[in-house]
Enzyme design. Structure first.
Site, PDB file in Angstrom:
ATOM      1  N   HIS A 283       0.891  -1.358  -0.029  1.00  0.00           N
ATOM      2  CA  HIS A 283      -0.162   0.002  -0.138  1.00  0.00           C
ATOM      3  C   HIS A 283       0.764   1.251  -0.100  1.00  0.00           C
ATOM      4  CE1 HIS A 283       0.792  -1.181   4.152  1.00  0.00           C
ATOM      5  NE2 HIS A 283       0.589   0.195   4.365  1.00  0.00           N
ATOM      6  N   ARG A 293      -4.661  15.570   4.937  1.00  0.00           N
ATOM      7  CA  ARG A 293      -5.203  14.326   5.320  1.00  0.00           C
ATOM      8  C   ARG A 293      -4.328  13.996   6.560  1.00  0.00           C
ATOM      9  NH1 ARG A 293      -3.441   8.850   4.017  1.00  0.00           N
ATOM     10  NH2 ARG A 293      -5.327   7.664   4.410  1.00  0.00           N
TER      11      ARG A 293
HETATM   12  O1  LIG Z   1      -1.546   7.249   5.592  1.00  0.00           O
HETATM   13  C1  LIG Z   1      -1.952   6.345   5.232  1.00  0.00           C
HETATM   14  O2  LIG Z   1      -3.100   5.985   4.820  1.00  0.00           O
HETATM   15  C2  LIG Z   1      -1.335   4.982   5.165  1.00  0.00           C
HETATM   16  C3  LIG Z   1       0.220   5.216   5.998  1.00  0.00           C
HETATM   17  C4  LIG Z   1       0.980   3.995   6.122  1.00  0.00           C
HETATM   18  O3  LIG Z   1       0.814   3.194   5.216  1.00  0.00           O
HETATM   19  C5  LIG Z   1       1.982   3.755   7.516  1.00  0.00           C
HETATM   20  O4  LIG Z   1       2.021   4.558   8.283  1.00  0.00           O
HETATM   21  O5  LIG Z   1       2.602   2.762   7.324  1.00  0.00           O
HETATM   22 FE   LIG Z   2       1.811   1.182   6.332  1.00  0.00          FE
END
Ligand SMILES: O=C(O)CCC(=O)C(=O)O
Ligand SMILES: [Fe+2]
Ligand SMILES: C=C1C[C@]23C[C@@]1(O)CC[C@H]2[C@@]12CC[C@H](O)[C@@](C)(C(=O)O1)[C@H]2[C@@H]3C(=O)O
Length: 356
Positions: A283, A293
């Protein structure tokens, strides 16, 4: 002379796939079947009716926004992230960067208190109590999901996974990510307003429980170079399978229509899944130009000395062990020595079929 920098995001493929949304208030056997299915197919799902109080969420969110709204020198008093603390743009120690600032905290109570003295020096209890309540609530949710998962896999010790993150010395983390809106771009096309906030990666831990403030940006990838946007929903939690939960490699069933699957008799499915295969989901998060955000991620991790191996039900002659036993400390050390996007589980593959 103005030199155009290629925007990698512009040339990527996007796909709109219906991602699973699981209602935790539904019948338990149904929920556990859906969770197993989602972990196998996507390594990702959203939960609604999760039982985490809106008040607990709102308090944590407001403390986080208050922190990120401070002048940079004040925020820097909580840094540098080493690995805990405030960081901006630099992620980890190996050269990764993104359009994000963050606060990374260990979830143990002493560590939250210590950090709160720096984060809200005038009244440290405001931050510490919000963070403690939030961590307790999301840890409870993560444990509930892990127990449902074990039930869905027909693992007889249904606390086999949740016990790891319930341990008093668990190495779990709370991460608050703030993606400021992007403004400085002369190209006004919509894609130029999207930049990497947090680059492509998998989470090394067991399970991540994440929410955001209703602003989109999170994307998952099931196939190299193809990204699926996760629709923003501030009333839901996103759940990611982490590396430690990916026991037996990646195998995706043919059925991709989630709604169609939900209607099928789940028992037949679960029987075929007793040697379940989980996906640690890749992701990333994009920053956008319109709104800030903020995401709040709880990473459920074992204690450093915990040994990681699959429950016996998940190992059969047909489905032998793919990974050797390792401690979380060993795995974490390897993960933290690598770049964000590097694959790590292959370093821990069994050399022989049944090696432990
Ligand atoms: O901010 C997000 O939606 C993803 C953050 C993320 O993947 C993380 O902090 O490992
Ligand atoms: Fe993550
Ligand atoms: C580049 C890195 C940042 C990270 C440690 C690593 O070396 C590789 C894993 C990264 C990650 C991703 C999920 C979490 O946000 C995180 C806290 C974690 O445990 O692993 C970060 C690490 C970090 O930002 O320090």
């Amino acid at each position: 002379m103005v030199v155009a920098t290629p925007n990698p995001i512009r040339s990527e493929k996007m796909r709109n796939i219906e991602l699973p949304i699981i209602d935790l208030s539904a019948e338990r056997p149904e929920v556990s079947g859906l969770i197993v299915r989602a972990c196998q197919e996507f390594g990702f799902f959203k939960v609604i009716n999760h039982g985490v109080s809106q008040d607990v969420i709102a308090r944590m969110e407001s403390q986080s926004f208050e922190f990120f709204a401070k002048p940079v020198p004040e925020k820097q008093l909580a840094g540098p992230a080493n690995p805990h603390g405030y960081g901006s743009k630099n992620i980890g120690f190996n050269g990764d960067v993104g359009e994000v600032e963050y606060l990374l905290l260990s979830t143990n109570s002493a560590s939250i208190s210590q950090m709160s003295n720096v984060i809200s020096p005038h009244d440290p209890t405001l931050f510490s109590s919000a963070a403690r309540c939030y961590v307790e609530a999301v840890r409870g949710l993560a444990c509930e999901i892990l127990e449902l998962m074990a039930e869905g896999l027909w693992v007889s010790d249904t606390s086999a996974f949740s016990r790891l993150i319930r341990a008093a010395d668990s190495d779990s983390l709370l991460r608050l990510n703030h993606y400021p809106p992007l403004t400085e771009d002369s190209d006004t096309s919509p894609s130029s307003f999207r930049r990497i906030g947090f680059g492509e990666h998998t989470d090394p831990q067991i399970l991540t429980v994440l929410r955001s403030n209703g602003v989109g940006g999170l994307q998952i990838s099931l196939e190299d170079g193809v990204w699926i946007p996760v629709a923003p929903d501030s009333s839901a939690f996103c759940v990611n399978v982490g590396d430690v939960l990916q026991f037996n490699g990646r195998e995706r069933p043919k059925e991709t229509n989630w709604a169609k699957f939900a209607l099928k008799a789940y028992t037949a499915f679960v029987k075929a899944m007793t040697n379940g295969r989980f996906v640690s989901v890749r992701h990333r998060a994009l920053a956008n130009s319109y709104k800030p955000r903020m995401s709040m991620a709880y990473f459920g991790a074992p204690s450093l000395h915990a040994r990681i191996f699959p429950p016996p039900e998940l190992v059969t002659p047909q489905r032998p062990r793919l990974y050797r036993t390792f401690t979380w400390a060993e795995y974490k050390k390897a993960a933290y020595s690598l770049r964000l996007g590097d694959g790590r589980l292959n370093l821990f593959r069994s050399r022989t079929v049944d090696e432990g």
